[in-house]
Design an enzyme around this catalytic site. Structure first.
Site, PDB file in Angstrom:
ATOM      1  N   ASP A 145     -78.240  79.601 -72.410  1.00 26.00           N
ATOM      2  CA  ASP A 145     -79.179  79.915 -73.295  1.00 26.00           C
ATOM      3  C   ASP A 145     -78.633  79.508 -74.957  1.00 26.00           C
ATOM      4  O   ASP A 145     -78.011  80.065 -75.698  1.00 26.00           O
ATOM      5  CB  ASP A 145     -79.099  81.448 -73.263  1.00 26.00           C
ATOM      6  CG  ASP A 145     -79.765  82.024 -72.062  1.00 26.00           C
ATOM      7  OD1 ASP A 145     -80.887  81.642 -71.839  1.00 26.00           O
ATOM      8  OD2 ASP A 145     -79.019  82.255 -71.247  1.00 26.00           O
TER       9      ASP A 145
ATOM     10  N   ARG B 152     -83.896  84.052 -62.552  1.00 32.31           N
ATOM     11  CA  ARG B 152     -85.457  83.762 -62.453  1.00 32.31           C
ATOM     12  C   ARG B 152     -85.734  82.797 -61.286  1.00 32.31           C
ATOM     13  O   ARG B 152     -86.716  82.977 -60.658  1.00 32.31           O
ATOM     14  CB  ARG B 152     -86.048  83.192 -63.642  1.00 32.31           C
ATOM     15  CG  ARG B 152     -86.207  84.215 -64.813  1.00 32.31           C
ATOM     16  CD  ARG B 152     -87.092  83.867 -65.823  1.00 32.31           C
ATOM     17  NE  ARG B 152     -87.359  84.831 -66.920  1.00 32.31           N
ATOM     18  CZ  ARG B 152     -86.315  85.132 -67.953  1.00 32.31           C
ATOM     19  NH1 ARG B 152     -85.406  84.572 -68.045  1.00 32.31           N
ATOM     20  NH2 ARG B 152     -86.971  86.174 -68.686  1.00 32.31           N
TER      21      ARG B 152
ATOM     22  N   LEU C  14     -78.467  77.400 -62.908  1.00 26.61           N
ATOM     23  CA  LEU C  14     -78.828  78.674 -62.120  1.00 26.61           C
ATOM     24  C   LEU C  14     -79.006  79.651 -63.222  1.00 26.61           C
ATOM     25  O   LEU C  14     -78.798  79.631 -64.203  1.00 26.61           O
ATOM     26  CB  LEU C  14     -77.100  79.204 -61.642  1.00 26.61           C
ATOM     27  CG  LEU C  14     -76.634  78.500 -60.728  1.00 26.61           C
ATOM     28  CD1 LEU C  14     -75.314  79.370 -59.846  1.00 26.61           C
ATOM     29  CD2 LEU C  14     -77.463  77.778 -59.461  1.00 26.61           C
TER      30      LEU C  14
ATOM     31  N   GLY D  54     -73.246  81.577 -61.922  1.00 22.05           N
ATOM     32  CA  GLY D  54     -73.373  81.402 -63.466  1.00 22.05           C
ATOM     33  C   GLY D  54     -72.570  82.571 -64.267  1.00 22.05           C
ATOM     34  O   GLY D  54     -71.697  82.204 -65.059  1.00 22.05           O
ATOM     35  N   HIS D  55     -72.905  83.736 -63.831  1.00 23.06           N
ATOM     36  CA  HIS D  55     -72.415  84.890 -64.468  1.00 23.06           C
ATOM     37  C   HIS D  55     -71.027  85.158 -63.962  1.00 23.06           C
ATOM     38  O   HIS D  55     -70.315  85.389 -65.037  1.00 23.06           O
ATOM     39  CB  HIS D  55     -73.408  86.041 -64.002  1.00 23.06           C
ATOM     40  CG  HIS D  55     -74.750  86.327 -64.298  1.00 23.06           C
ATOM     41  ND1 HIS D  55     -75.799  86.106 -63.648  1.00 23.06           N
ATOM     42  CD2 HIS D  55     -75.253  86.484 -65.741  1.00 23.06           C
ATOM     43  CE1 HIS D  55     -76.634  86.225 -64.289  1.00 23.06           C
ATOM     44  NE2 HIS D  55     -76.563  86.338 -65.473  1.00 23.06           N
TER      45      HIS D  55
ATOM     46  N   LEU E  66     -77.411  88.962 -60.652  1.00 20.40           N
ATOM     47  CA  LEU E  66     -76.295  88.131 -61.221  1.00 20.40           C
ATOM     48  C   LEU E  66     -76.030  86.990 -59.993  1.00 20.40           C
ATOM     49  O   LEU E  66     -76.439  87.247 -58.806  1.00 20.40           O
ATOM     50  CB  LEU E  66     -74.927  88.869 -61.240  1.00 20.40           C
ATOM     51  CG  LEU E  66     -75.025  89.926 -62.133  1.00 20.40           C
ATOM     52  CD1 LEU E  66     -73.581  90.956 -62.346  1.00 20.40           C
ATOM     53  CD2 LEU E  66     -75.365  89.517 -63.647  1.00 20.40           C
TER      54      LEU E  66
HETATM   55  O1  PAF Z   1     -78.743  86.028 -71.715  1.00 21.67           O
HETATM   56  C1  PAF Z   1     -79.144  87.532 -71.436  1.00 21.67           C
HETATM   57  O2  PAF Z   1     -79.114  87.858 -70.220  1.00 21.67           O
HETATM   58  C2  PAF Z   1     -79.486  88.465 -72.195  1.00 21.67           C
HETATM   59  O3  PAF Z   1     -80.245  87.866 -73.170  1.00 21.67           O
HETATM   60  C3  PAF Z   1     -78.451  89.081 -73.100  1.00 21.67           C
HETATM   61  C4  PAF Z   1     -77.549  88.521 -74.017  1.00 21.67           C
HETATM   62  C5  PAF Z   1     -77.712  89.980 -71.989  1.00 21.67           C
HETATM   63  C6  PAF Z   1     -79.281  90.431 -74.155  1.00 21.67           C
HETATM   64  O4  PAF Z   1     -80.020  91.192 -73.297  1.00 21.67           O
END
Ligand code: PAF
Length: 285
Positions: free
Chosen positions: A150, A187, A184, A32-33, A29
């Site tokens: 995403d 990876r 962010l 961003g998270h 994490l």
């Molecule tokens: O974006 C992510 O981290 C993953 O694709 C998710 C939504 C947690 C599903 O595994």
């Protein structure tokens, strides 16, 4: 914050009379998270997060094996930012009937999965839909909180929620960027110093495409310019630069009237494949 390793224990602990915002993650994490967790906490009674590196959405074994795993620091970060419940399951808890079974099986996502990540990572979105449908079944949140980074994943999950008639709202939180504009991502931890500097170019190229679109430049010229701009850096290998309609994800044609115009890219940088996007403009029409 309490940590739960099984769906049963989590479900028993979750309050029945409160609004629940749920942040699904694969761990490693970063800020961003934390933006997701903070947005969740602002508008709901409780925040639930999960950390599960879902094997079924990886189409590359090395990517799965090398995906960063930092559960201790992840838990500390989540606690600090107001998360009350952490779900940390193993594969058997998520897939008690085996990884073959999916509630989302057979959903035809049409153009939503035909391009970009869908075209370049076969099976990836089937795995995402599979795990998110299962996670929603377990957590049953009021709101699912996802990141704009995403973009295509959000579109696919939105469609899945609609098709499976899952009673959940979706909150999308803007991408958090480093000082040089790099989005962010967990990876990013795997980039060396030179690669990390090169990766800053991705945002620069996306910003140039956005500016070009606003100035009325043709789509194909802008996509080509960005591809060659990225490719000029020896450490970057761009897979695609795509300008598209944010609702259908179909390629944007010059002059089309769309609600949301978006440009996205995927770029191989050293050992890591990075994705990013920019919303160019939005209208309410
Ligand atoms: O974006 C992510 O981290 C993953 O694709 C998710 C939504 C947690 C599903 O595994």
């Amino acid at each position: 914050m309490r940590t739960y390793k099984t769906a049963k224990a989590l479900q028993k602990a979750l309050p029945k009379d409160k609004t629940i915002a749920y942040v699904p993650t694969m761990g490693a994490l970063h800020a961003g998270h934390m933006a997701l967790v903070e947005a969740a906490a602002q508008s709901h009674d409780v925040v639930v997060a999960s950390i599960f590196v879902n094997p079924t959405q990886f189409n590359d074994e090395t990517d799965l094996d090398t995906y960063p795993r930092t559960p201790k620091s992840d838990a500390a970060l989540l606690k600090k930012h107001g998360c009350k419940y952490l779900y940390l399951p193993g594969v058997n808890d998520i897939y008690p009937n085996g990884t073959e079974h999916s509630a989302a099986e057979g959903i035809d996502f049409g153009p939503l999965t035909a391009t970009m990540e869908g075209a370049n990572r076969p099976g990836h979105f089937d795995g995402v839909a599979q795990v998110v449908s299962r996670l929603l079944e377990i957590v049953q949140p009021t709101t699912l909180v996802l990141g704009q980074k995403d973009y295509q994943q959000v579109a696919v999950i939105r469609a899945m929620v609609q098709r499976l008639d899952i009673p959940v709202s979706i909150l999308v939180v803007p991408t958090v960027r480093a000082k040089d504009g790099l989005a962010l991502s967990s990876r990013n931890k795997r980039l060396n110093k030179k690669e990390r500097v090169a990766a800053g170019t991705i945002n620069v190229q996306l910003a140039a495409v956005a500016a070009g679109l606003r100035a009325g430049w043709p789509v194909d010229v802008l996509e080509q310019l960005a591809l060659s701009g990225l490719g000029q850096n020896d450490l970057l290998d761009p897979e695609y630069v795509q300008i598209f309609d944010g609702d259908t994800l179909l390629p944007y044609l010059d002059g089309d009237n769309v609600r949301e115009l978006v440009v996205a890219t995927a770029v191989q940088c050293g050992p890591v494949r990075l994705i990013d996007n920019r919303i160019v403009n939005q209208s309410n029409s």
